[in-house]
Design a protein around this motif. Structure first.
Motif, mmCIF file in Angstrom:
data_model
loop_
_atom_site.group_PDB
_atom_site.id
_atom_site.type_symbol
_atom_site.label_atom_id
_atom_site.label_comp_id
_atom_site.label_asym_id
_atom_site.label_seq_id
_atom_site.Cartn_x
_atom_site.Cartn_y
_atom_site.Cartn_z
ATOM 1 N N GLN A 77 0.828 -1.207 0.000
ATOM 2 C CA GLN A 77 0.000 0.000 0.000
ATOM 3 C C GLN A 77 0.863 1.257 0.000
ATOM 4 N N GLY A 78 2.043 1.199 0.619
ATOM 5 C CA GLY A 78 2.989 2.317 0.554
ATOM 6 C C GLY A 78 3.505 2.531 -0.859
ATOM 7 N N TRP A 79 3.688 1.436 -1.599
ATOM 8 C CA TRP A 79 4.118 1.519 -3.003
ATOM 9 C C TRP A 79 3.032 2.171 -3.854
ATOM 10 N N LEU A 80 1.783 1.869 -3.552
ATOM 11 C CA LEU A 80 0.668 2.396 -4.335
ATOM 12 C C LEU A 80 0.273 3.811 -3.945
ATOM 13 N N ASP A 81 0.733 4.305 -2.808
ATOM 14 C CA ASP A 81 0.370 5.630 -2.304
ATOM 15 C C ASP A 81 1.301 6.688 -2.882
ATOM 16 N N ILE A 82 1.181 6.948 -4.179
ATOM 17 C CA ILE A 82 2.130 7.856 -4.847
ATOM 18 C C ILE A 82 1.938 9.318 -4.448
ATOM 19 N N PHE A 83 0.769 9.687 -3.902
ATOM 20 C CA PHE A 83 0.550 11.069 -3.494
ATOM 21 C C PHE A 83 0.711 11.258 -1.986
ATOM 22 N N GLY A 84 1.081 10.203 -1.283
ATOM 23 C CA GLY A 84 1.254 10.289 0.164
ATOM 24 C C GLY A 84 2.663 9.891 0.558
ATOM 25 N N ASP A 85 2.771 8.956 1.465
ATOM 26 C CA ASP A 85 4.061 8.475 1.958
ATOM 27 C C ASP A 85 4.537 7.330 1.062
ATOM 28 N N TRP A 86 4.972 7.688 -0.150
ATOM 29 C CA TRP A 86 5.303 6.703 -1.177
ATOM 30 C C TRP A 86 6.573 5.937 -0.841
ATOM 31 N N ASP A 87 6.525 4.611 -1.027
ATOM 32 C CA ASP A 87 7.679 3.725 -0.803
ATOM 33 C C ASP A 87 8.066 3.130 -2.161
ATOM 34 N N PRO A 88 9.125 3.621 -2.805
ATOM 35 C CA PRO A 88 9.474 3.177 -4.157
ATOM 36 C C PRO A 88 10.214 1.839 -4.230
ATOM 37 N N THR A 89 10.470 1.181 -3.105
ATOM 38 C CA THR A 89 11.322 -0.012 -3.129
ATOM 39 C C THR A 89 10.742 -1.160 -3.951
ATOM 40 N N LEU A 90 9.420 -1.254 -4.049
ATOM 41 C CA LEU A 90 8.844 -2.349 -4.837
ATOM 42 C C LEU A 90 9.040 -2.166 -6.345
ATOM 43 N N ALA A 91 9.489 -0.975 -6.752
ATOM 44 C CA ALA A 91 9.813 -0.772 -8.167
ATOM 45 C C ALA A 91 10.929 -1.727 -8.587
ATOM 46 N N PHE A 92 11.849 -2.009 -7.676
ATOM 47 C CA PHE A 92 12.931 -2.948 -7.979
ATOM 48 C C PHE A 92 12.394 -4.371 -8.103
ATOM 49 N N VAL A 93 11.386 -4.683 -7.295
ATOM 50 C CA VAL A 93 10.750 -6.002 -7.398
ATOM 51 C C VAL A 93 10.052 -6.120 -8.745
ATOM 52 N N MET A 94 9.332 -5.074 -9.147
ATOM 53 C CA MET A 94 8.641 -5.084 -10.441
ATOM 54 C C MET A 94 9.649 -5.238 -11.582
ATOM 55 N N GLY A 95 10.725 -4.467 -11.530
ATOM 56 C CA GLY A 95 11.757 -4.578 -12.557
ATOM 57 C C GLY A 95 12.405 -5.953 -12.556
ATOM 58 N N GLY A 96 12.577 -6.498 -11.350
ATOM 59 C CA GLY A 96 13.161 -7.832 -11.226
ATOM 60 C C GLY A 96 12.251 -8.917 -11.754
ATOM 61 N N ALA A 97 10.980 -8.610 -11.966
ATOM 62 C CA ALA A 97 10.048 -9.567 -12.558
ATOM 63 C C ALA A 97 9.885 -9.319 -14.055
ATOM 64 N N ILE A 98 9.807 -8.061 -14.441
ATOM 65 C CA ILE A 98 9.543 -7.722 -15.840
ATOM 66 C C ILE A 98 10.733 -8.048 -16.734
ATOM 67 N N VAL A 99 11.936 -7.707 -16.309
ATOM 68 C CA VAL A 99 13.121 -7.931 -17.149
ATOM 69 C C VAL A 99 13.348 -9.422 -17.434
ATOM 70 N N PRO A 100 13.361 -10.302 -16.418
ATOM 71 C CA PRO A 100 13.547 -11.725 -16.737
ATOM 72 C C PRO A 100 12.399 -12.304 -17.579
ATOM 73 N N MET A 101 11.181 -11.825 -17.365
ATOM 74 C CA MET A 101 10.059 -12.337 -18.157
ATOM 75 C C MET A 101 10.192 -11.914 -19.609
ATOM 76 N N PHE A 102 10.648 -10.692 -19.850
ATOM 77 C CA PHE A 102 10.886 -10.230 -21.211
ATOM 78 C C PHE A 102 11.913 -11.124 -21.907
ATOM 79 N N ILE A 103 12.985 -11.425 -21.181
ATOM 80 C CA ILE A 103 14.032 -12.300 -21.728
ATOM 81 C C ILE A 103 13.484 -13.708 -21.950
ATOM 82 N N ALA A 104 12.678 -14.197 -21.008
ATOM 83 C CA ALA A 104 12.116 -15.547 -21.131
ATOM 84 C C ALA A 104 11.227 -15.669 -22.364
#
Length: 141
Positions: A30-57
């Motif tokens: 919920q902190g990741w999704l709260d872009i107009f409040g107390d935003w926590d960007p750390t899950l962006a790395f999780v998303m990238g860590g999923a999208i990049v290998p899937m693209f390669i796969a």
């Protein structure tokens, strides 16, 4: 048997990855999704860590067959229509309200307590209702 063991290992690794990455922590999501409040960007790395290998796969599996039989699924159609938009909105609303989506919900069933079980039951009910609702909307009923 071989396929079941591979599925168990892959599912276990996936669940462990969700747990370690913080995707099973509803407040973190919920902190990741709260872009107009107390935003926590750390899950962006999780998303990238999923999208990049899937693209390669997707690129690596073209013309190949899986080790345990069957076929790799075809890449999804890049078509934007009502089903995609409505599904995305509903998914996003559920994700934002509960802080869980299907993968983390399944991974959290064993330790998340009764709120996760309520979400899990609602998710299963939604999965059962969705095809019937889609058919009803498509037929104009």
């Amino acid at each position: 048997m071989k396929r079941s063991v591979l599925a168990l290992v892959a599912g276990g690794l996936f669940g462990l990855g969700l747990r370690i990455s913080g995707m099973t922590d509803t407040t973190k999501v919920q902190g990741w999704l709260d872009i107009f409040g107390d935003w926590d960007p750390t899950l962006a790395f999780v998303m990238g860590g999923a999208i990049v290998p899937m693209f390669i796969a997707w690129r690596f599996t073209e013309g190949r067959t899986p080790l345990v039989g069957g076929d790799f699924p075809a890449p999804p159609e890049p078509k934007i229509g009502r089903p995609l938009v409505v599904g995305s909105v509903l998914f996003g609303m559920g994700w934002g309200l509960a802080g869980l989506c299907p993968g983390p919900a399944i991974a959290s069933v064993g330790f998340g307590g009764w709120p996760v079980w309520v979400f899990f039951a609602a998710m299963l009910l939604g999965m059962l209702i969705a095809p019937k609702l889609r058919d009803a909307l498509d037929s104009g009923a």
